[in-house]
Design a protein around this motif. Structure first.
Motif, short mmCIF file in Angstrom:
data_model
loop_
_atom_site.label_atom_id
_atom_site.label_comp_id
_atom_site.label_asym_id
_atom_site.label_seq_id
_atom_site.Cartn_x
_atom_site.Cartn_y
_atom_site.Cartn_z
N TRP A 104 0.83 -1.21 0.00
CA TRP A 104 0.00 0.00 0.00
C TRP A 104 0.86 1.26 0.00
O TRP A 104 0.45 2.31 -0.51
CB TRP A 104 -0.95 0.00 1.19
N LYS A 105 2.05 1.18 0.55
CA LYS A 105 2.93 2.34 0.58
C LYS A 105 3.20 2.89 -0.82
O LYS A 105 3.45 4.08 -0.98
CB LYS A 105 4.25 1.98 1.26
N HIS A 106 3.12 2.02 -1.82
CA HIS A 106 3.38 2.46 -3.19
C HIS A 106 2.27 3.36 -3.73
O HIS A 106 2.49 4.07 -4.73
CB HIS A 106 3.56 1.26 -4.12
N VAL A 107 1.10 3.33 -3.11
CA VAL A 107 -0.02 4.17 -3.58
C VAL A 107 -0.52 5.11 -2.49
O VAL A 107 -1.50 5.82 -2.70
CB VAL A 107 -1.20 3.29 -4.08
N SER A 108 0.16 5.14 -1.36
CA SER A 108 -0.35 5.89 -0.20
C SER A 108 -0.41 7.39 -0.42
O SER A 108 -1.13 8.09 0.30
CB SER A 108 0.50 5.58 1.04
N ASN A 109 0.32 7.91 -1.40
CA ASN A 109 0.31 9.35 -1.66
C ASN A 109 -0.47 9.72 -2.91
O ASN A 109 -0.42 10.88 -3.34
CB ASN A 109 1.75 9.86 -1.79
#
Length: 255
Positions: A104-109
């Motif tokens: 999820w960190k890859h899309v968190s922003n």
């Protein structure tokens, strides 16, 4: 917005809840350190997910006369709900929760990518069923022709990115779209993915044990307008639900 935290170590020693409460400011991580007059330092984790708390914050902002701030919090609540929906769907399909978090960190922003993740999670879990989407939904607004009414996406972007100041009437109308949408999807999760929902909530609570460092850890549930654990059917509309939050904030955790 603050919470009143009760000392569970006093409860264990005395066999009944203490009448002493610590008032703590809402935190992003949902973990609350408090020390009572008896010197007990405890960590309390609230069971509610971030989207539940954010929707409350938006509702309170509206009641306090800040419709623009209400819209930004409600929009954030919807994004965090999509994250929760994807998490539950991944866990249901045997994806390790820690691997979900790292991915999820890859899309968190990027909110659009998060929305895309929700669409495909729903598609996969419903064997190609069409996911509910509210981006192009328009609410009825008295005295305004339908062609002149913004979609939810257009309204959100106008408020968040262009500085548009909405009226209370507009905020309630668009808030109702989000309110109904989230509850529709919660009902779907409860019907199809209840075990996975419980696992995701458990992972949320389990974070407190990692931060405990020897302190007593307790869990706490607070009433929220949008709730995963509501025992009865929720109010049919956002406007009706606002009456309930206006009541419980006076005696429980909102100051």
């Amino acid at each position: 917005m603050k919470l009143n935290i009760n000392c569970m170590e006093c409860f264990q020693e005395q066999g009944q809840p203490s009448l002493e409460f610590s008032s703590v400011e809402i935190r992003d991580d949902g973990l609350y350190l408090s020390t009572c007059s008896n010197g007990h330092s405890t960590i309390t984790v609230i069971q509610e997910q971030k989207f539940e708390v954010l929707f409350d914050i938006g509702s309170l902002a509206l009641l306090d006369g800040y419709p623009r701030e209400a819209v930004t919090s409600i929009a954030a609540a919807l994004e965090r709900f999509y994250e929760f929906y994807v998490a539950v769907t991944c866990v249901k399909h045997k994806v390790d929760y820690e691997k979900f978090l790292s991915t999820w960190k890859h899309v968190s922003n990027q909110s659009e990518r998060q929305f895309g993740a929700y669409i495909f999670a729903y598609l996969m879990d419903h064997n190609g069923g069409k996911p509910p989407i509210i981006d192009e939904t328009k609410p009825p607004l008295e005295g305004v022709a339908k062609r002149d009414i913004r979609t939810w996406k257009g309204f959100r972007n106008a408020v968040v990115h262009k500085g548009y100041i909405p009226s209370r009437v507009e905020t309630v109308a668009y808030g109702n779209i989000v309110y109904r949408h989230i509850y529709q999807l919660i009902a779907d999760l409860q019907l199809r993915s209840s075990d996975a929902m419980q696992k995701v909530v458990f992972h949320h609570i389990a974070r407190a044990n990692k931060a405990a460092e020897g302190k007593v850890v307790s869990t706490m549930s607070i009433p929220t307008l949008i709730s995963l654990v509501r025992g009865e059917a929720p109010p049919e509309s956002f406007e009706l639900a606002l009456h309930s939050i206006d009541k419980y904030r006076k005696w429980l955790h909102h100051v």
